[in-house]
Structure formats: C-alpha cells, structure tokens
Design a protein around this motif. Structure first.
Motif, PDB file in Angstrom:
ATOM      1  N   SER A  44       0.848  -1.269   0.019  1.00  0.00           N
ATOM      2  CA  SER A  44      -0.007   0.060  -0.124  1.00  0.00           C
ATOM      3  C   SER A  44       0.822   1.238   0.120  1.00  0.00           C
ATOM      4  O   SER A  44       1.640   1.560   0.818  1.00  0.00           O
ATOM      5  N   CYS A  66      -2.144  -6.829   6.872  1.00  0.00           N
ATOM      6  CA  CYS A  66      -3.658  -6.977   6.110  1.00  0.00           C
ATOM      7  C   CYS A  66      -3.529  -6.794   4.795  1.00  0.00           C
ATOM      8  O   CYS A  66      -4.279  -6.023   4.250  1.00  0.00           O
ATOM      9  N   PRO A  67      -3.089  -7.984   4.154  1.00  0.00           N
ATOM     10  CA  PRO A  67      -3.098  -7.876   2.770  1.00  0.00           C
ATOM     11  C   PRO A  67      -4.708  -8.091   2.049  1.00  0.00           C
ATOM     12  O   PRO A  67      -5.495  -8.628   2.999  1.00  0.00           O
ATOM     13  N   LYS A  68      -4.695  -7.907   1.040  1.00  0.00           N
ATOM     14  CA  LYS A  68      -6.069  -7.917   0.408  1.00  0.00           C
ATOM     15  C   LYS A  68      -6.294  -9.533   0.334  1.00  0.00           C
ATOM     16  O   LYS A  68      -5.621 -10.380  -0.064  1.00  0.00           O
ATOM     17  N   GLY A  69      -7.577  -9.949   0.566  1.00  0.00           N
ATOM     18  CA  GLY A  69      -7.864 -11.471   0.662  1.00  0.00           C
ATOM     19  C   GLY A  69      -7.419 -12.034   2.068  1.00  0.00           C
ATOM     20  O   GLY A  69      -7.939 -13.069   2.326  1.00  0.00           O
ATOM     21  N   ARG A  74      -7.464  -7.996   8.969  1.00  0.00           N
ATOM     22  CA  ARG A  74      -8.521  -6.961   8.609  1.00  0.00           C
ATOM     23  C   ARG A  74      -9.681  -7.258   9.464  1.00  0.00           C
ATOM     24  O   ARG A  74     -10.360  -5.982   9.696  1.00  0.00           O
ATOM     25  N   GLN A  85      -9.845  -0.267   6.502  1.00  0.00           N
ATOM     26  CA  GLN A  85      -9.065   0.852   5.862  1.00  0.00           C
ATOM     27  C   GLN A  85      -7.785   0.830   6.219  1.00  0.00           C
ATOM     28  O   GLN A  85      -7.403   0.847   7.699  1.00  0.00           O
ATOM     29  N   VAL A 144       0.835  -7.017  -1.456  1.00  0.00           N
ATOM     30  CA  VAL A 144      -0.561  -6.666  -1.601  1.00  0.00           C
ATOM     31  C   VAL A 144      -1.657  -7.690  -1.454  1.00  0.00           C
ATOM     32  O   VAL A 144      -2.638  -7.458  -0.565  1.00  0.00           O
ATOM     33  N   TRP A 145      -1.357  -9.091  -2.067  1.00  0.00           N
ATOM     34  CA  TRP A 145      -2.368 -10.010  -1.814  1.00  0.00           C
ATOM     35  C   TRP A 145      -1.779 -11.108  -0.707  1.00  0.00           C
ATOM     36  O   TRP A 145      -0.887 -11.505  -0.635  1.00  0.00           O
ATOM     37  N   GLU A 180       2.079 -11.387   2.911  1.00  0.00           N
ATOM     38  CA  GLU A 180       1.383 -12.380   2.172  1.00  0.00           C
ATOM     39  C   GLU A 180       1.314 -13.523   2.908  1.00  0.00           C
ATOM     40  O   GLU A 180      -0.065 -14.196   2.747  1.00  0.00           O
ATOM     41  N   GLU A 182       0.596 -13.136   6.287  1.00  0.00           N
ATOM     42  CA  GLU A 182      -0.143 -12.909   7.392  1.00  0.00           C
ATOM     43  C   GLU A 182       0.541 -12.878   8.844  1.00  0.00           C
ATOM     44  O   GLU A 182       0.036 -13.462   9.573  1.00  0.00           O
TER      45      GLU A 182
END
Length: 262
Positions: A44, A66-69, A74, A85, A144-145, A180, A182
């Motif tokens: 980010s 807090c990667p996407k997915g 998160r 956020q 990112v993911w 990635e 987590e």
C-alpha cells in the motif's frame, strides 16, 4: 518463479522512486512506552508513507499484516476501528486510533518527534500517491495480496522480530513475504544515523571497522543483531517460536515459506 536477486533489484528501484525516504532516522528516538500497533500491508502506498516516517523517527512498532484477501487482521482492524481501511494505527500511549496516513503522520510527529511539529516535507503529500504507487508496481505488487495457501491458518503464538529500515531493498523483500503470509511481527527500525552509516555493510562510505554513534540507537542493538557483534546488517529475523535467528534476505524468505507457507 522470479529469482530472488531480481526481487531485490525491483525493491531497490522502488526505494529510489521515493527519493531516499525511509533510510535515515534520528539516533535518539522518543520510543513510546507501549508498542505502537500498525495494521497495514506492504504494497500500500499510503502505508508506505507511514512506514517512512516511522523510520525517520526510528520507532519500533508491531505490524499486523492486512493483505487483500486476508482473513486475520483485517477483521480485527474493523472491529477495533469500525472499518477495514489501511493504514490503521492504535496508540495505547495516547488512547488514539487513527486511519488516514496524513493523520497518523501528524500524530507521530506530534507525540514522538523532537518539537511536536510535522516537517513541511511530510505535511503536504499529494492526494494521489502516484510516485509511491509506481514504486509498488515496480516492486511487482508484492505484499498486496494474501498467499491463498495459508488462509485461515493460525498465526504463531509469539510475534516474530525483524530488524531493518523502510528503504532497505533486502528488508522490503522479507516484509512482502511476511505480509503475504499474514505473519505479525515487531519491526525494529535501525535507520542510518549519520553519513558514516551510508551504503551497504560491505561497501560503506566510511571504510574500515564499523563503530556506531555513541549512545545512538544502533549502538544499543549492534550486540543484539549485529553480525559478529561488530557491524549492522539488515534484515535480521528472530523467530521466538522456533529459536531461529537468520541474516540474509534469501535465507529468511526460504525459512518463512517453508515454516509458515508450505
């Protein structure tokens, strides 16, 4: 599979795009009594802004990736602050919970800077982080993911510990993997404190034996993570869950993937 040294080269170019931010910091940080908790993800550009200031102030802090997915932190961030956020900072020293990178940066300078004021260079970021976003793309959008193989896997009981600084390309590669997977960790900033520290450990501007600045932060950690107790080399990872202590980003990445990503 991208070769490790290519990843490092990409991370280096990514750091250069930020104009050297995230390399240097105060040798005498105003470290808070209670650990700052940062919910964020490596890729980010908004989180990157905050991490650069953390390095400038040479602060240690806990990272909850807090990667996407992602399924772990998160949800906790949303529970604690009301929305998913990022970045999201919890400062138990002041009782504040903050979103918005600029608000977090102002908070850090106010409470942990030398005069309580945000320097102009860090007070007026462009609304759209075009340069930082370009850096994320150059870095292959790593961090990112979430790695889908580890979704719903329990986190280790104790936080891992990582020594480094924001602009270090070798550290960036490791942080991307931690994100990635987590894996929560304590990030110990060991920012460069003066001109003699500039350059990699094997090619420093001031040649010869490394002598840390007297009473500076590096002088207090060189015996903890300095290679052979006479130099500062990052990244350095300690996993209290297994007792592993590792230098070399490639070895650290291999360890993390085998231990927590397989």
């Amino acid at each position: 599979m991208v070769h490790h040294q290519i990843k490092v080269a990409q991370a280096l170019i990514s750091a250069i795009t930020e104009g050297g931010r995230g390399a240097n910091g105060t040798p005498f940080p105003n470290q808070p009594e209670k650990a700052l908790k940062l919910y964020e993800f490596e890729g980010s550009p908004f989180c990157r802004r905050v991490r650069e200031v953390m390095t400038l102030l040479n602060l240690d802090y806990e990272v909850y990736p807090c990667p996407k997915g992602g399924t772990k932190y998160r949800a906790i961030a949303k529970e604690q602050g009301g929305k998913a956020q990022f970045p999201f900072l919890i400062d138990e020293n002041t009782g504040e919970k903050l979103y918005e990178s600029q608000d977090i940066i102002n908070h850090l300078f106010k409470n942990y800077g030398k005069n309580g004021k945000t320097p102009k260079r860090y007070a007026r970021y462009p609304k759209l982080p075009i340069v930082a976003f370009a850096g994320t793309l150059i870095n292959g959008a790593r961090g990112v993911w979430v790695d889908k193989k580890i979704v719903n896997r329990e986190a280790p009981k104790q936080l891992l510990e990582l020594w480094g600084f924001e602009a270090s390309p070798y550290t960036r590669v490791v942080r991307g993997v931690l994100t990635e997977l987590e894996l929560p960790f304590v990030f110990h900033n060991v920012a460069k404190e003066r001109w003699q520290d500039q350059g990699p450990s094997f090619l420093r501007l001031k040649p010869g034996k490394y002598v840390p600045l007297k009473e500076g932060k590096r002088s207090k950690v060189v015996d903890v993570m300095g290679r052979h107790k006479k130099d500062i080399q990052v990244p350095y990872l300690v996993d209290p869950n297994t007792g592993a202590q590792l230098f070399e980003s490639e070895a650290i990445v291999d360890y993390l993937q085998k231990k927590y990503g397989a």
